[in-house]
Design a protein around this motif. Structure first.
Motif, short mmCIF file in Angstrom:
data_model
loop_
_atom_site.label_atom_id
_atom_site.label_comp_id
_atom_site.label_asym_id
_atom_site.label_seq_id
_atom_site.Cartn_x
_atom_site.Cartn_y
_atom_site.Cartn_z
N ASP A 221 0.82 -1.22 0.00
CA ASP A 221 0.00 0.00 0.00
C ASP A 221 0.85 1.26 0.00
OD1 ASP A 221 -2.28 -1.51 -0.02
OD2 ASP A 221 -2.66 -1.32 2.14
N ASP A 222 2.00 1.22 0.68
CA ASP A 222 2.83 2.42 0.82
C ASP A 222 4.16 2.31 0.10
OD1 ASP A 222 3.98 0.48 2.45
OD2 ASP A 222 4.51 1.90 4.04
N PHE A 223 4.31 1.32 -0.76
CA PHE A 223 5.60 1.14 -1.44
C PHE A 223 5.41 0.36 -2.73
CE2 PHE A 223 9.22 -1.63 -2.39
CZ PHE A 223 10.21 -0.67 -2.58
N GLY A 224 6.32 0.64 -3.65
CA GLY A 224 6.46 -0.21 -4.82
C GLY A 224 6.23 0.51 -6.14
N LEU A 225 6.27 -0.27 -7.18
CA LEU A 225 6.16 0.25 -8.54
C LEU A 225 4.69 0.53 -8.87
CD1 LEU A 225 8.47 0.69 -10.60
CD2 LEU A 225 7.77 -1.45 -11.68
N ARG A 226 4.45 1.66 -9.52
CA ARG A 226 3.11 2.04 -9.94
C ARG A 226 3.11 2.32 -11.44
NH1 ARG A 226 2.66 0.35 -5.50
NH2 ARG A 226 1.41 1.19 -3.76
N THR A 227 1.95 2.13 -12.07
CA THR A 227 1.80 2.40 -13.50
C THR A 227 0.73 3.45 -13.72
OG1 THR A 227 2.33 0.10 -14.04
CG2 THR A 227 1.33 1.42 -15.77
N ALA A 228 1.08 4.50 -14.44
CA ALA A 228 0.10 5.48 -14.92
C ALA A 228 -0.10 5.22 -16.41
CB ALA A 228 0.61 6.90 -14.70
N THR A 229 -1.36 5.24 -16.87
CA THR A 229 -1.66 4.96 -18.27
C THR A 229 -2.72 5.94 -18.77
OG1 THR A 229 -1.24 2.60 -17.89
CG2 THR A 229 -2.39 3.21 -19.93
N LEU A 230 -2.46 6.53 -19.93
CA LEU A 230 -3.44 7.38 -20.59
C LEU A 230 -3.84 6.72 -21.90
CD1 LEU A 230 -4.99 10.11 -20.67
CD2 LEU A 230 -3.03 11.05 -21.93
N GLN A 231 -5.16 6.56 -22.10
CA GLN A 231 -5.67 5.97 -23.32
C GLN A 231 -6.58 6.96 -24.04
OE1 GLN A 231 -7.65 2.25 -22.59
NE2 GLN A 231 -5.80 1.23 -21.83
N ALA A 232 -6.58 6.86 -25.36
CA ALA A 232 -7.50 7.64 -26.21
C ALA A 232 -8.22 6.66 -27.12
CB ALA A 232 -6.75 8.68 -27.02
N GLY A 233 -9.56 6.62 -27.01
CA GLY A 233 -10.32 5.68 -27.82
C GLY A 233 -9.93 4.24 -27.57
N GLY A 234 -9.52 3.92 -26.33
CA GLY A 234 -9.13 2.56 -25.98
C GLY A 234 -7.71 2.20 -26.32
N GLN A 235 -6.93 3.12 -26.89
CA GLN A 235 -5.54 2.86 -27.28
C GLN A 235 -4.59 3.53 -26.30
OE1 GLN A 235 -4.60 4.15 -31.24
NE2 GLN A 235 -2.40 3.80 -31.02
N VAL A 236 -3.57 2.80 -25.81
CA VAL A 236 -2.57 3.38 -24.92
C VAL A 236 -1.71 4.35 -25.70
CG1 VAL A 236 -0.59 2.92 -23.46
CG2 VAL A 236 -2.55 1.36 -23.40
N ILE A 237 -1.72 5.62 -25.30
CA ILE A 237 -0.91 6.62 -25.98
C ILE A 237 0.21 7.15 -25.10
CG2 ILE A 237 -2.79 7.29 -27.51
CD1 ILE A 237 -3.12 9.82 -25.76
N ALA A 238 0.16 6.88 -23.79
CA ALA A 238 1.24 7.28 -22.89
C ALA A 238 1.14 6.41 -21.64
CB ALA A 238 1.14 8.76 -22.51
N ALA A 239 2.29 6.10 -21.05
CA ALA A 239 2.33 5.32 -19.82
C ALA A 239 3.64 5.63 -19.10
CB ALA A 239 2.22 3.82 -20.11
N GLU A 240 3.66 5.35 -17.81
CA GLU A 240 4.87 5.61 -17.03
C GLU A 240 4.93 4.71 -15.81
OE1 GLU A 240 7.63 9.27 -15.49
OE2 GLU A 240 5.52 9.68 -15.88
N LEU A 241 6.13 4.22 -15.53
CA LEU A 241 6.41 3.53 -14.28
C LEU A 241 6.97 4.54 -13.29
CD1 LEU A 241 8.14 0.28 -15.58
CD2 LEU A 241 5.80 0.50 -14.74
#
Length: 382
Positions: A221-241
């Motif tokens: 809960d307070d540690f570790g790798l996270r993923t941010a993802t932005l999609q447009a029309g269901g397609q991944v256009i940006a992501a970040e660890l």
């Protein structure tokens, strides 16, 4: 604190006892700059299991633990543990302990290379290049954070967001604990970007990918790798660890689809990520050091960090360390040495890097010469 007052013990991080782990937590809690996820012992323990040449120095004065220095060794060269992935590094220590004095007591070490040394004291500073840690302050919430940013920048990003949604369909954003599939997707796209831009591939050595996978497996809960993802029309256009530790977050490996570049998908994702982090109670988001101008759109300069090479003069009875500033080329070679613990891998990586330089900058490549560059690479670890 005098060097002759202390003794240094090299240990396996996984075998650190309860008393030492408690001392780590206490020392880290005394200095706000050590709140970075890179100083969380959970990160150190995982990295020490995976990074080649990993070591942990425990500094004692009498029976009391005074500090710790996580590092990895390449021949006679000391690097931060998990370099080149560890943006911030340094001593977890009581006030007054000098990195330079400690290095003089580490067997087999003649030089040490740092890229984001924090909490350094005066003995460590001469000749090292100062830089600034860039961070977004979310301690008063996301709206207060936005009020402190450039209005023209925010207006432009709102316009691009509307255009993106109009042209490519509804946008969706997610922020969650990372999975191995997330790591695989982002690493694959990052490697494609590296290839397009003729950079050295820090993921080719394998252990750097394993580190990200293990961090994903160890998420709490307070540690570790996270993923941010932005999609447009269901397609991944940006992501970040990114890496989380308590109320601190470090943006780490971003990717975006270059065919969507005119919409600034990376910037839109970053704003969404900051909003999600503020809602989760994160108070500071780190962007690394002030190397890229785009960071100033999102972040402000915070504490100083230091970069450079510390080299011990040869001679009897441990002469003082000699400080030398870092060059851009040295940073590039440093990544190769960090990723490749063996000489064959280092020479292969160095040869590939210099070939890429020659393709991008023929005059520079001719000036350096392959032989000169590889000799310089070998001297770093000698």
């Amino acid at each position: 604190m005098q060097a002759d007052d202390i003794r240094v013990e090299i240990v396996d991080a996984a075998r650190l006892g309860p008393a030492e782990r408690a001392a780590w937590r206490d020392l880290r809690a005394t200095d706000p700059v050590l709140a970075s996820p890179y100083f969380d012992f959970r990160f150190i323990e995982i990295a020490a299991q995976i990074a080649p040449g990993a070591k942990l120095a425990v500094v004692r004065q009498g029976d009391a633990v005074q500090g710790f220095l996580p590092f990895q060794q390449r021949g006679a060269l000391l690097q931060p543990l998990a370099a080149p992935l560890s943006d911030f590094h340094g001593l977890i220590a009581a006030p007054g302990l000098s990195v330079a004095r400690l290095l003089a007591q580490l067997p087999g070490v003649r030089r040490a290379r740092f890229g984001g040394l924090v909490a350094a004291i005066s003995d460590d500073l001469p000749g090292l290049a100062p830089r600034r840690a860039m961070a977004a302050d979310l301690s008063h919430g996301f709206e207060t954070y936005l009020a402190g940013r450039d209005g023209r920048f925010l207006k432009d990003k709102r316009r691009r967001r509307r255009s993106l949604e109009r042209d490519h369909g509804p946008l969706s954003f997610s922020f969650r604990p990372a999975t191995r599939d997330d790591v695989a997707l982002i690493v694959a796209r990052k490697r494609a970007q590296i290839q397009r831009t003729h950079q050295y591939d820090v993921f080719a050595c394998g252990w750097t990918v394993s580190l990200l996978e293990q961090l994903a497996d160890a998420s709490a809960d307070d540690f570790g790798l996270r993923t941010a993802t932005l999609q447009a029309g269901g397609q991944v256009i940006a992501a970040e660890l990114g890496l989380l530790s308590g109320g601190r977050y470090h943006l780490w490996f971003p990717i975006y689809d270059p065919t969507f570049a005119r919409y600034s998908p990376g910037a839109l994702m970053t704003l969404d990520t900051l909003e999600a982090l503020a809602a989760a109670g994160v108070t500071r988001v780190d962007f690394g050091v002030d190397a890229d101008n785009y960071k100033r759109d999102f972040a402000d300069p915070f504490e100083a960090v230091f970069e450079g090479l510390i080299e011990r003069r040869r001679g009897p009875r441990g002469h003082p360390m000699r400080m030398m500033g870092a060059a851009r080329l040295a940073r590039r070679f440093d990544r190769i040495v960090a990723c490749e613990p063996g000489l064959v891998g280092q020479l292969r990586g160095g040869g590939g890097f210099l070939t890429a330089i020659a393709r991008r900058h023929p005059r520079l490549g001719a000036a350096l010469g392959l032989g000169f560059g590889l000799v310089g690479l070998a001297m770093m670890v000698d």
